[in-house]
Design a protein around this motif. Structure first.
Motif, PDB file in Angstrom:
ATOM      1  N   GLY A  77     -60.276 -83.112 -60.990  1.00  0.00           N
ATOM      2  CA  GLY A  77     -59.124 -82.899 -60.115  1.00  0.00           C
ATOM      3  C   GLY A  77     -57.918 -83.708 -60.551  1.00  0.00           C
ATOM      4  O   GLY A  77     -56.783 -83.208 -60.569  1.00  0.00           O
ATOM      5  N   LYS A  78     -58.139 -84.951 -60.930  1.00  0.00           N
ATOM      6  CA  LYS A  78     -57.043 -85.798 -61.433  1.00  0.00           C
ATOM      7  C   LYS A  78     -56.490 -85.253 -62.746  1.00  0.00           C
ATOM      8  O   LYS A  78     -55.281 -85.259 -62.975  1.00  0.00           O
ATOM      9  N   HIS A  79     -57.387 -84.779 -63.597  1.00  0.00           N
ATOM     10  CA  HIS A  79     -56.967 -84.193 -64.872  1.00  0.00           C
ATOM     11  C   HIS A  79     -56.110 -82.947 -64.630  1.00  0.00           C
ATOM     12  O   HIS A  79     -55.104 -82.732 -65.310  1.00  0.00           O
ATOM     13  N   ILE A  80     -56.506 -82.152 -63.664  1.00  0.00           N
ATOM     14  CA  ILE A  80     -55.749 -80.952 -63.318  1.00  0.00           C
ATOM     15  C   ILE A  80     -54.345 -81.336 -62.851  1.00  0.00           C
ATOM     16  O   ILE A  80     -53.350 -80.702 -63.249  1.00  0.00           O
ATOM     17  N   GLN A  81     -54.235 -82.358 -62.032  1.00  0.00           N
ATOM     18  CA  GLN A  81     -52.921 -82.808 -61.558  1.00  0.00           C
ATOM     19  C   GLN A  81     -52.031 -83.230 -62.728  1.00  0.00           C
ATOM     20  O   GLN A  81     -50.839 -82.911 -62.759  1.00  0.00           O
ATOM     21  N   ALA A  82     -52.619 -83.926 -63.684  1.00  0.00           N
ATOM     22  CA  ALA A  82     -51.853 -84.362 -64.860  1.00  0.00           C
ATOM     23  C   ALA A  82     -51.406 -83.156 -65.691  1.00  0.00           C
ATOM     24  O   ALA A  82     -50.257 -83.121 -66.175  1.00  0.00           O
ATOM     25  N   LEU A  83     -52.287 -82.180 -65.849  1.00  0.00           N
ATOM     26  CA  LEU A  83     -51.923 -80.976 -66.599  1.00  0.00           C
ATOM     27  C   LEU A  83     -50.804 -80.208 -65.898  1.00  0.00           C
ATOM     28  O   LEU A  83     -49.870 -79.720 -66.540  1.00  0.00           O
ATOM     29  N   ALA A  85     -48.490 -81.339 -64.023  1.00  0.00           N
ATOM     30  CA  ALA A  85     -47.222 -82.071 -64.104  1.00  0.00           C
ATOM     31  C   ALA A  85     -46.482 -81.786 -65.404  1.00  0.00           C
ATOM     32  O   ALA A  85     -45.246 -81.843 -65.442  1.00  0.00           O
ATOM     33  N   SER A  86     -47.214 -81.444 -66.454  1.00  0.00           N
ATOM     34  CA  SER A  86     -46.564 -81.231 -67.750  1.00  0.00           C
ATOM     35  C   SER A  86     -46.535 -79.759 -68.174  1.00  0.00           C
ATOM     36  O   SER A  86     -45.940 -79.440 -69.204  1.00  0.00           O
ATOM     37  N   GLU A  87     -47.148 -78.876 -67.402  1.00  0.00           N
ATOM     38  CA  GLU A  87     -47.255 -77.470 -67.795  1.00  0.00           C
ATOM     39  C   GLU A  87     -45.978 -76.693 -67.471  1.00  0.00           C
ATOM     40  O   GLU A  87     -45.457 -76.751 -66.374  1.00  0.00           O
ATOM     41  N   LYS A  88     -45.489 -75.951 -68.450  1.00  0.00           N
ATOM     42  CA  LYS A  88     -44.274 -75.139 -68.284  1.00  0.00           C
ATOM     43  C   LYS A  88     -44.592 -73.686 -67.928  1.00  0.00           C
ATOM     44  O   LYS A  88     -43.842 -73.042 -67.219  1.00  0.00           O
ATOM     45  N   ASP A  89     -45.719 -73.169 -68.433  1.00  0.00           N
ATOM     46  CA  ASP A  89     -46.096 -71.772 -68.213  1.00  0.00           C
ATOM     47  C   ASP A  89     -46.516 -71.564 -66.755  1.00  0.00           C
ATOM     48  O   ASP A  89     -47.447 -72.207 -66.267  1.00  0.00           O
ATOM     49  N   ARG A  93     -49.885 -72.780 -64.725  1.00  0.00           N
ATOM     50  CA  ARG A  93     -49.706 -73.633 -63.559  1.00  0.00           C
ATOM     51  C   ARG A  93     -50.382 -73.018 -62.324  1.00  0.00           C
ATOM     52  O   ARG A  93     -51.026 -73.721 -61.537  1.00  0.00           O
ATOM     53  N   SER A  94     -50.255 -71.714 -62.175  1.00  0.00           N
ATOM     54  CA  SER A  94     -50.898 -71.013 -61.064  1.00  0.00           C
ATOM     55  C   SER A  94     -52.422 -71.154 -61.141  1.00  0.00           C
ATOM     56  O   SER A  94     -53.086 -71.433 -60.135  1.00  0.00           O
ATOM     57  N   GLY A  95     -52.962 -70.959 -62.331  1.00  0.00           N
ATOM     58  CA  GLY A  95     -54.405 -71.131 -62.522  1.00  0.00           C
ATOM     59  C   GLY A  95     -54.848 -72.554 -62.235  1.00  0.00           C
ATOM     60  O   GLY A  95     -55.892 -72.781 -61.615  1.00  0.00           O
ATOM     61  N   LEU A  96     -54.043 -73.513 -62.667  1.00  0.00           N
ATOM     62  CA  LEU A  96     -54.368 -74.918 -62.407  1.00  0.00           C
ATOM     63  C   LEU A  96     -54.341 -75.227 -60.911  1.00  0.00           C
ATOM     64  O   LEU A  96     -55.177 -75.992 -60.412  1.00  0.00           O
ATOM     65  N   ASN A  97     -53.387 -74.625 -60.196  1.00  0.00           N
ATOM     66  CA  ASN A  97     -53.350 -74.809 -58.736  1.00  0.00           C
ATOM     67  C   ASN A  97     -54.646 -74.326 -58.094  1.00  0.00           C
ATOM     68  O   ASN A  97     -55.232 -75.016 -57.262  1.00  0.00           O
ATOM     69  N   ASP A  98     -55.067 -73.127 -58.498  1.00  0.00           N
ATOM     70  CA  ASP A  98     -56.300 -72.558 -57.947  1.00  0.00           C
ATOM     71  C   ASP A  98     -57.511 -73.423 -58.302  1.00  0.00           C
ATOM     72  O   ASP A  98     -58.360 -73.696 -57.445  1.00  0.00           O
ATOM     73  N   CYS A  99     -57.571 -73.862 -59.534  1.00  0.00           N
ATOM     74  CA  CYS A  99     -58.696 -74.698 -59.965  1.00  0.00           C
ATOM     75  C   CYS A  99     -58.676 -76.046 -59.251  1.00  0.00           C
ATOM     76  O   CYS A  99     -59.737 -76.586 -58.909  1.00  0.00           O
ATOM     77  N   GLY A 100     -57.495 -76.576 -59.028  1.00  0.00           N
ATOM     78  CA  GLY A 100     -57.383 -77.829 -58.277  1.00  0.00           C
ATOM     79  C   GLY A 100     -57.974 -77.681 -56.885  1.00  0.00           C
ATOM     80  O   GLY A 100     -58.701 -78.564 -56.408  1.00  0.00           O
ATOM     81  N   ASP A 101     -57.691 -76.549 -56.238  1.00  0.00           N
ATOM     82  CA  ASP A 101     -58.264 -76.287 -54.913  1.00  0.00           C
ATOM     83  C   ASP A 101     -59.785 -76.169 -54.991  1.00  0.00           C
ATOM     84  O   ASP A 101     -60.507 -76.706 -54.137  1.00  0.00           O
TER      85      ASP A 101
END
Length: 176
Positions: A77-83, A85-89, A93-101
Motif C-alpha cells: 500500500g505504501k509502495h502504491i502511494q509512492a508510485l 505520487a510520481s505517475e503521469k499516465d 494512476r487509475s489502476g493504482l488507485n484501485d489497487c490501493g483500495d
C-alpha cells in the motif's frame, strides 16, 4: 550440576529445539506437497522474517503467516502511494488507485484473519480462512484491472509475491 546431569539437560534442550524446528519444516513440506509451484525453500524463507517461527507450533505459524501477510499488504500500500505520487499516465494512476483500495481492504481482512487464528476456536478458524481467501483475491483483481485498462501493471512482482504469501497463510490455517 555435575557433568553427568548436564549432558541429559543438553540433549533434552536439543531435542526440544529440533522438534520445534521440525514443526516449521514439516509444515512447509506439507504446504509444498500441495503447492509445488511455490516451493519448500520459499516457505521457509517466508517464515524466517519472524524469529518466532522457529519455535512456533502449527497454530503459531498460522498466526505468524497472517501477520506477515498483513505487513506485506501495508508495505505494498505504501509502495502504491509512492508510485501514484510520481505517475503521469492517468490510466496507470487509475489502476493504482484501485489497487490501493484492494490492498487497504486486504490489510483489514488479514488483521481479522490473525485474530481468528489466535482465538483457536472452530469459528475463529472459519473466519480466518474466509478473510484470507478474501485477501487472496486482491492481487489478481489488481492485475485484472491493469489488463482491462490496457496498460502494463507496475505491481506484477508485488502481486505475485503477495499471492504466494497469502497462499501459505491460507493453506496452513485451513489445515488446523
Amino acid at each position: 550440576m555435575g557433568p553427568s546431569r548436564a549432558l541429559p539437560c543438553l540433549v533434552l534442550l536439543f531435542l526440544l529445539s529440533s522438534s520445534r524446528a521440525s514443526v516449521l519444516e514439516d509444515t512447509c513440506k506439507s504446504f509444498t506437497a500441495g503447492n509445488p509451484g511455490i516451493g519448500y525453500d520459499y516457505c521457509i524463507k517466508f517464515f524466517q522474517a519472524s524469529k518466532d517461527s522457529a519455535t512456533a507450533d502449527k497454530r503459531g505459524l498460522a498466526v505468524i503467516a497472517s501477520k506477515l501477510t498483513g505487513a506485506a499488504a501495508k508495505s505494498i500500500g505504501k509502495h502504491i502511494q509512492a508510485l501514484k505520487a510520481s505517475e503521469k499516465d492517468k490510466h496507470i494512476r487509475s489502476g493504482l488507485n484501485d489497487c490501493g483500495d484492494l490492498y487497504s481492504q486486504a490489510v483489514d481482512l488479514l488483521d481479522v484473519a490473525a485474530k481468528g487464528v489466535t482465538a483457536g476456536t472452530p469459528r475463529g478458524k472459519l473466519d480466518a480462512v474466509a478473510n484470507l481467501s478474501g485477501a487472496l483475491v486482491s492481487p489478481q483483481t489488481c492485475e485484472d484491472g491493469f489488463s482491462e485498462l490496457g496498460v502494463k501493471s507496475p505491481l506484477s512482482a508485488e502481486d505475485s509475491e503477495f499471492t504466494k504469501e497469502v497462499s501459505i497463510a491460507l493453506v496452513i490455517t485451513n489445515s488446523l
